[in-house]
Design a protein around this motif. Structure first.
Motif, PDB file in Angstrom:
ATOM      1  N   PRO A 150      33.866  22.934  30.160  1.00 29.60           N
ATOM      2  CA  PRO A 150      33.689  21.944  31.223  1.00 29.60           C
ATOM      3  C   PRO A 150      34.982  21.250  31.623  1.00 29.60           C
ATOM      4  O   PRO A 150      36.026  21.392  30.969  1.00 29.60           O
ATOM      5  CB  PRO A 150      32.728  20.947  30.581  1.00 29.60           C
ATOM      6  N   GLY A 151      34.868  20.444  32.688  1.00 29.16           N
ATOM      7  CA  GLY A 151      35.991  19.663  33.164  1.00 29.16           C
ATOM      8  C   GLY A 151      35.856  18.198  32.803  1.00 29.16           C
ATOM      9  O   GLY A 151      35.340  17.843  31.741  1.00 29.16           O
ATOM     10  N   CYS A 234      34.615  28.563  33.296  1.00 26.99           N
ATOM     11  CA  CYS A 234      35.515  27.419  33.207  1.00 26.99           C
ATOM     12  C   CYS A 234      35.426  26.590  34.486  1.00 26.99           C
ATOM     13  O   CYS A 234      35.819  27.049  35.567  1.00 26.99           O
ATOM     14  CB  CYS A 234      36.943  27.903  33.006  1.00 26.99           C
ATOM     15  N   HIS A 235      34.913  25.372  34.355  1.00 30.47           N
ATOM     16  CA  HIS A 235      34.656  24.518  35.515  1.00 30.47           C
ATOM     17  C   HIS A 235      35.760  23.489  35.701  1.00 30.47           C
ATOM     18  O   HIS A 235      36.158  22.814  34.750  1.00 30.47           O
ATOM     19  CB  HIS A 235      33.315  23.797  35.342  1.00 30.47           C
ATOM     20  N   SER A 236      36.248  23.357  36.924  1.00 34.23           N
ATOM     21  CA  SER A 236      37.149  22.272  37.311  1.00 34.23           C
ATOM     22  C   SER A 236      38.346  22.197  36.360  1.00 34.23           C
ATOM     23  O   SER A 236      39.074  23.175  36.188  1.00 34.23           O
ATOM     24  CB  SER A 236      36.351  20.969  37.351  1.00 34.23           C
ATOM     25  N   VAL A 240      41.867  24.784  33.998  1.00 34.71           N
ATOM     26  CA  VAL A 240      43.253  24.574  33.581  1.00 34.71           C
ATOM     27  C   VAL A 240      43.389  24.920  32.097  1.00 34.71           C
ATOM     28  O   VAL A 240      44.337  25.588  31.681  1.00 34.71           O
ATOM     29  CB  VAL A 240      43.702  23.125  33.852  1.00 34.71           C
ATOM     30  N   VAL A 241      42.416  24.478  31.301  1.00 31.17           N
ATOM     31  CA  VAL A 241      42.386  24.818  29.876  1.00 31.17           C
ATOM     32  C   VAL A 241      42.361  26.335  29.695  1.00 31.17           C
ATOM     33  O   VAL A 241      43.151  26.902  28.930  1.00 31.17           O
ATOM     34  CB  VAL A 241      41.162  24.177  29.190  1.00 31.17           C
ATOM     35  N   CYS A 242      41.466  27.000  30.415  1.00 35.64           N
ATOM     36  CA  CYS A 242      41.334  28.452  30.281  1.00 35.64           C
ATOM     37  C   CYS A 242      42.594  29.173  30.744  1.00 35.64           C
ATOM     38  O   CYS A 242      42.993  30.188  30.165  1.00 35.64           O
ATOM     39  CB  CYS A 242      40.125  28.940  31.085  1.00 35.64           C
ATOM     40  N   GLY A 243      43.230  28.660  31.795  1.00 34.10           N
ATOM     41  CA  GLY A 243      44.451  29.275  32.277  1.00 34.10           C
ATOM     42  C   GLY A 243      45.573  29.196  31.259  1.00 34.10           C
ATOM     43  O   GLY A 243      46.290  30.183  31.021  1.00 34.10           O
ATOM     44  N   ALA A 251      38.504  37.104  24.876  1.00 34.53           N
ATOM     45  CA  ALA A 251      37.453  37.017  25.889  1.00 34.53           C
ATOM     46  C   ALA A 251      37.468  38.283  26.733  1.00 34.53           C
ATOM     47  O   ALA A 251      38.508  38.924  26.909  1.00 34.53           O
ATOM     48  CB  ALA A 251      37.654  35.793  26.778  1.00 34.53           C
ATOM     49  N   LYS A 252      36.299  38.614  27.281  1.00 32.28           N
ATOM     50  CA  LYS A 252      36.233  39.787  28.159  1.00 32.28           C
ATOM     51  C   LYS A 252      36.257  39.404  29.625  1.00 32.28           C
ATOM     52  O   LYS A 252      36.626  40.207  30.483  1.00 32.28           O
ATOM     53  CB  LYS A 252      34.987  40.623  27.851  1.00 32.28           C
ATOM     54  N   ASP A 253      35.863  38.169  29.947  1.00 33.13           N
ATOM     55  CA  ASP A 253      35.876  37.686  31.322  1.00 33.13           C
ATOM     56  C   ASP A 253      36.316  36.231  31.346  1.00 33.13           C
ATOM     57  O   ASP A 253      35.954  35.454  30.451  1.00 33.13           O
ATOM     58  CB  ASP A 253      34.482  37.774  31.960  1.00 33.13           C
ATOM     59  N   LEU A 254      37.074  35.866  32.367  1.00 36.91           N
ATOM     60  CA  LEU A 254      37.395  34.477  32.662  1.00 36.91           C
ATOM     61  C   LEU A 254      36.851  34.189  34.060  1.00 36.91           C
ATOM     62  O   LEU A 254      37.302  34.787  35.031  1.00 36.91           O
ATOM     63  CB  LEU A 254      38.908  34.237  32.650  1.00 36.91           C
ATOM     64  N   VAL A 255      35.903  33.287  34.133  1.00 41.73           N
ATOM     65  CA  VAL A 255      35.273  32.946  35.401  1.00 41.73           C
ATOM     66  C   VAL A 255      35.587  31.482  35.687  1.00 41.73           C
ATOM     67  O   VAL A 255      35.182  30.600  34.928  1.00 41.73           O
ATOM     68  CB  VAL A 255      33.750  33.158  35.340  1.00 41.73           C
ATOM     69  N   VAL A 256      36.321  31.216  36.768  1.00 41.06           N
ATOM     70  CA  VAL A 256      36.671  29.832  37.100  1.00 41.06           C
ATOM     71  C   VAL A 256      35.976  29.445  38.394  1.00 41.06           C
ATOM     72  O   VAL A 256      35.831  30.249  39.308  1.00 41.06           O
ATOM     73  CB  VAL A 256      38.198  29.638  37.212  1.00 41.06           C
TER      74      VAL A 256
END
Length: 343
Positions: A150-151, A234-236, A240-243, A251-256
């Motif tokens: 979350p954000g 990854c929301h909001s 940035v955290v995920c990036g 992880a197999k997918d990053l969805v922002v």
């Protein structure tokens, strides 16, 4: 030259917003919770088993998993009784033991509702505003796993609030699991100190950098107990955290979605083998945030811009900044397909 001028204008706008009372300056400064779980000093000093316990500050999740694999059931229960906060937050410890330890740690706290029967709390840290991770579904036997990151404004109090349910980690997790017809496991992970409001914390990367370390270790812990490689949603500010963590995440997918940027120029700059997806709907206020990074302010290019290189997620029928998981939306249908491995 034209691009340079646009950047200067965007930076000037961002600086004005940060300095103004109605913009980013409306948030409150937060101190990131970092380091090993509370109670780690007593854990390290514990000699009751006649052997050294793995140091939460230095032992890898793989080493933690190997240690617990050598323990008798009685020894495991003794450790839960003496050190519930450590066992409950120790990445690499058996999932069922973490559920049990966190249920014990939660009793008598202001977060006691999280210990209700049937809840599967994978992490609970009472420091600061409180951090928590909850599992929906059977993590031990799931073929597919998703993690919600979350954000701003999310903590142990707000992550499952009834107001604006699809804007909370728990609400997103429930909606995603239902959209997959309960065929996946989903973790609502509020495991880092998030910004409050849209102040300077949200405009800078300090909290995201601390969160990226915690998220990386969390995914390493999932791998250590043989959970599937997750799809991260990854929301909001969570994007940035995920990036920042992307290159190290298992992880197999990053969805922002609703992203202010990932502190990267493009998908190649993320240095990840995961598939990268991005969604942004026209009514999302995040579009008003300049996509620049200058002197520590801003988070860079828009992941939903085709030039970034992410795979597009349709989101035209989502409403606002927190509508991406609303039932019936194209974004939720696509998220479910990604979560289930069909996209």
């Amino acid at each position: 030259m034209r691009r340079y001028k646009r950047t200067l204008v965007a930076v000037a706008f961002a600086t004005t917003v940060v300095a103004g009372t109605a913009g980013w300056a409306s948030g409150n400064g937060q101190q990131a919770v970092t380091g090993p779980p509370p109670g780690s000093s007593a854990w390290v000093a514990d000699q009751s088993l006649g052997r050294r316990l793995p140091d939460p500050a230095t032992a890898s999740p793989t080493e933690v998993a190997a240690f617990f694999g050598t323990l008798r059931a009685k020894d495991q229960q003794d450790l839960i009784r003496r050190h519930p906060l450590v066992v409950g937050n120790l990445d690499g410890a058996p999932t069922a033991l973490r559920y049990e330890a966190n249920a014990q740690a939660l009793r008598g706290t202001r977060f006691e509702r999280l210990a209700a029967p049937g809840r599967q709390i994978l992490a609970f840290d009472p420091r600061g505003r409180g951090q928590v991770a909850e599992v929906y579904g059977d993590l031990a036997h799931a073929r597919h796993l998703s993690v919600i990151v979350p954000g701003s404004d999310m903590d142990a109090d707000t992550f499952d609030r009834a107001k604006d349910p699809y804007g909370t980690p728990a609400g997103m997790a429930r909606s995603l699991r239902a959209a997959t017809h309960n065929r996946t496991a989903v973790i609502a992970w509020t495991g880092y100190t998030t910004p409050v409001g849209v102040g300077l914390d949200a405009a800078t990367g300090d909290l995201a950098e601390a969160g990226a370390v915690r998220l990386t270790r969390f995914t390493e812990g999932l791998a250590a107990v043989h959970a599937p490689a997750p799809a991260l949603f990854c929301h909001s500010y969570g994007s940035v955290v995920c990036g920042l963590a992307a290159a190290d995440l298992k992880a197999k997918d990053l969805v922002v979605f609703g992203s202010p940027g990932m502190r990267a120029e493009n998908t190649a700059d993320l240095r990840t083998t995961a598939r990268v997806w991005a969604a942004k709907n026209p009514s999302d206020w995040i579009s008003k945030i300049p996509n620049v990074e200058f002197a520590g302010l801003g988070h860079g290019n828009d992941p939903a811009d085709p030039a970034f290189g992410a795979r597009p997620v349709p989101a035209a029928d989502a409403q606002g900044h927190t509508g991406y998981f609303a039932p019936g939306t194209d974004s939720l249908r696509t998220f479910a397909a990604i979560a289930g491995g069909a996209a």
